[in-house]
Design an enzyme around this catalytic site. Structure first.
Site, short mmCIF file in Angstrom:
data_model
loop_
_atom_site.label_atom_id
_atom_site.label_comp_id
_atom_site.label_asym_id
_atom_site.label_seq_id
_atom_site.Cartn_x
_atom_site.Cartn_y
_atom_site.Cartn_z
N HIS A 102 57.57 65.59 20.60
CA HIS A 102 57.65 66.01 22.00
C HIS A 102 56.26 66.50 22.40
CE1 HIS A 102 58.53 67.94 25.68
NE2 HIS A 102 58.44 69.17 25.21
N CYS A 159 63.79 70.06 26.71
CA CYS A 159 62.75 69.22 26.09
C CYS A 159 63.24 68.56 24.79
CB CYS A 159 61.50 70.04 25.82
SG CYS A 159 60.71 70.56 27.36
N ASN A 213 53.68 67.76 29.93
CA ASN A 213 55.02 67.88 29.33
C ASN A 213 56.05 67.24 30.27
OD1 ASN A 213 57.51 68.71 28.38
ND2 ASN A 213 56.87 70.82 27.97
O1 UT7 Z 1 58.47 71.95 25.98
C1 UT7 Z 1 58.59 73.11 25.23
C2 UT7 Z 1 58.33 74.27 26.06
N1 UT7 Z 1 57.05 74.78 26.24
C3 UT7 Z 1 56.09 74.97 25.31
O2 UT7 Z 1 56.09 74.47 24.21
C4 UT7 Z 1 54.97 75.88 25.70
C5 UT7 Z 1 54.61 76.81 24.60
N2 UT7 Z 1 53.55 77.74 24.98
C6 UT7 Z 1 52.29 77.33 25.23
O3 UT7 Z 1 51.99 76.16 25.19
C7 UT7 Z 1 51.26 78.40 25.52
O4 UT7 Z 1 51.81 79.66 25.30
C8 UT7 Z 1 50.70 78.32 26.95
C9 UT7 Z 1 49.81 77.12 27.09
C10 UT7 Z 1 51.84 78.26 27.95
C11 UT7 Z 1 49.85 79.57 27.25
O5 UT7 Z 1 48.83 79.71 26.30
P1 UT7 Z 1 48.59 81.13 25.61
O6 UT7 Z 1 47.41 80.96 24.75
O7 UT7 Z 1 49.88 81.55 24.95
O8 UT7 Z 1 48.22 82.05 26.83
P2 UT7 Z 1 48.96 83.35 27.39
O9 UT7 Z 1 50.25 83.00 28.04
O10 UT7 Z 1 48.96 84.38 26.31
O11 UT7 Z 1 47.94 83.78 28.50
C12 UT7 Z 1 46.58 84.14 28.20
C13 UT7 Z 1 45.87 84.46 29.50
C14 UT7 Z 1 46.63 85.44 30.39
O12 UT7 Z 1 45.70 86.29 31.00
P3 UT7 Z 1 45.45 87.77 30.41
O13 UT7 Z 1 46.76 88.45 30.49
O14 UT7 Z 1 44.97 87.54 28.98
O15 UT7 Z 1 44.39 88.29 31.33
C15 UT7 Z 1 47.24 84.55 31.44
O16 UT7 Z 1 47.45 85.23 32.67
O17 UT7 Z 1 45.70 83.27 30.28
C16 UT7 Z 1 46.19 83.50 31.63
N3 UT7 Z 1 46.68 82.25 32.15
C17 UT7 Z 1 45.90 81.34 32.77
N4 UT7 Z 1 44.59 81.34 33.05
C18 UT7 Z 1 44.10 80.25 33.68
C19 UT7 Z 1 47.96 81.75 32.10
N5 UT7 Z 1 48.01 80.55 32.68
C20 UT7 Z 1 46.75 80.27 33.10
C21 UT7 Z 1 46.17 79.18 33.75
N6 UT7 Z 1 44.85 79.21 34.02
N7 UT7 Z 1 46.88 78.08 34.10
#
Ligand code: UT7
Length: 328
Positions: free
Chosen positions: A255, A118, A285
């Site tokens: 980005h 990225c 993204n």
């Molecule tokens: O280009 C550069 C690379 N990437 C990035 O910059 C991404 C950086 N990270 C992020 O943007 C965020 O961490 C995410 C958007 C990927 C995730 O958000 P988060 O607030 O960090 O959520 P999390 O991964 O901690 O997940 C929270 C919950 C989990 O469930 P439990 O364990 O709390 O029950 C996940 O299983 O959300 C769940 N979850 C979803 N639920 C519905 C993960 N993906 C999804 C989804 N829909 N698509």
């Protein structure tokens, strides 16, 4: 800072290309355990574009390059080289940049790919700028093109909802800095990498490890934490290197991975969101393509004006991160 009379890379044209098919969050929720509300709240993403079967990064990149050349008022014969940021190349080799070169009908100059995920566009911009300043060419196309849809695990809701396909391109031309370093051009680029974080965001395939192209794997929470800290530091580094204050920035063109990351960096810079170019809601993204796509949108709708200062920043797999300051 690069002084008076020094060769500088000036932005001569910008272009973008998005494949026509729109996939909304509701479309994904129809086949995955996710929802529009979760995706919008956590990321700001509402929809993304997905390339049709058989459409390659070089197809998207060539379209964006044509648009950038048209914006610059130049034909392909003016191009001395192509630097392509991509993590989704057409093939392992040749470089996808040479496929774009051939699609544009160019048969001279250099063409190669830069793989920094990225952060790829910032890296490609830095490399193209160095090529121009060291006399390898005076007109260079810098392209970001991705078909992320080909390397997503469409059953993994934690990653597949985040990415989209697209391409953007800029034309850089050799110019000269004015008195006191004034005038248009790239003021500086700042590149970082720390491979000890390589396993936070990677593709679990490739000719070395599996012989397959593999799928994106990410520890989202950890990448998020690094993103806010490292992007805040690198934008400060870019401004300090040029003796500029936050208030000098006209446009932040970040980005586009997550609206929450973009807002956190804007807040750190004390920049209102009206001065931040945001496309993540409609593009998701697009990795190496996201910054030139955002530049193309802001140029086309008249937001970017001569003399303005543009700050670009990105972080991605590697981890790699970086920033660039550009005077329009
Ligand atoms: O280009 C550069 C690379 N990437 C990035 O910059 C991404 C950086 N990270 C992020 O943007 C965020 O961490 C995410 C958007 C990927 C995730 O958000 P988060 O607030 O960090 O959520 P999390 O991964 O901690 O997940 C929270 C919950 C989990 O469930 P439990 O364990 O709390 O029950 C996940 O299983 O959300 C769940 N979850 C979803 N639920 C519905 C993960 N993906 C999804 C989804 N829909 N698509």
């Amino acid at each position: 800072m690069r002084g008076e009379g020094a060769v500088r890379s000036v932005l001569a044209g910008v272009g973008g290309y998005l494949p026509p098919a729109v996939v909304t969050n509701d479309d994904l929720a129809a086949r995955l355990d996710t929802s529009d509300a979760w995706i919008v709240e956590r990321t700001g993403i509402r929809e993304r574009r997905i390339a049709a079967e058989g459409v390659l990064a070089s197809d998207l990149g060539a379209e964006a390059a044509r648009a950038a050349l048209a914006d610059a008022g130049l034909g392909p014969e003016a191009v001395d080289g192509i630097v392509l940021a991509t993590s989704t190349p057409d093939q392992t080799y040749p470089a996808t940049a040479v496929r774009i070169q051939a699609k544009l009908g160019i048969r001279r100059g250099f063409a190669f790919d830069v793989a920094a995920v990225c952060t790829g566009f910032i890296y490609a911009l830095a490399v193209a700028d160095a090529m121009i300043r060291t006399g390898h060419g005076s007109t260079v196309l810098v392209v970001g093109a991705e078909v992320n849809s080909r390397i997503l695990d469409w059953t993994d809701r934690a990653t597949c909802v985040l990415f989209g396909d697209g391409a953007g391109a800029v034309v850089l031309r050799a110019g000269e800095a004015g008195p006191g370093g004034s005038g248009p051009g790239l003021l500086s680029t700042h590149l970082h990498a720390d491979g000890s974080y390589a396993d936070l965001l990677y593709v679990d395939g490739g000719p070395g490890v599996s012989g397959t192209s593999g799928h994106v794997r990410m520890n989202g929470r950890e990448v998020f934490r690094h993103a806010v800290a490292k992007l805040s530091a690198v934008v400060d580094e870019a401004l300090a290197a040029n003796g500029l204050d936050h208030a000098a920035v006209d446009w932040l063109v970040p980005h586009q991975a997550n609206l929450r990351i973009i807002e956190a960096v804007a807040k750190k810079l004390r920049l209102p969101m009206e001065r931040v170019v945001v496309t993540v809601d409609r593009h998701a993204n697009t990795s190496g393509a996201s910054i030139p796509l955002a530049l193309a949108e802001a140029k086309a709708d008249g937001r970017l004006k001569p003399g303005q200062l543009v700050l670009m920043e990105a972080i991605g797999g590697g981890l790699t991160w970086g920033a660039a300051l550009l005077r329009l």
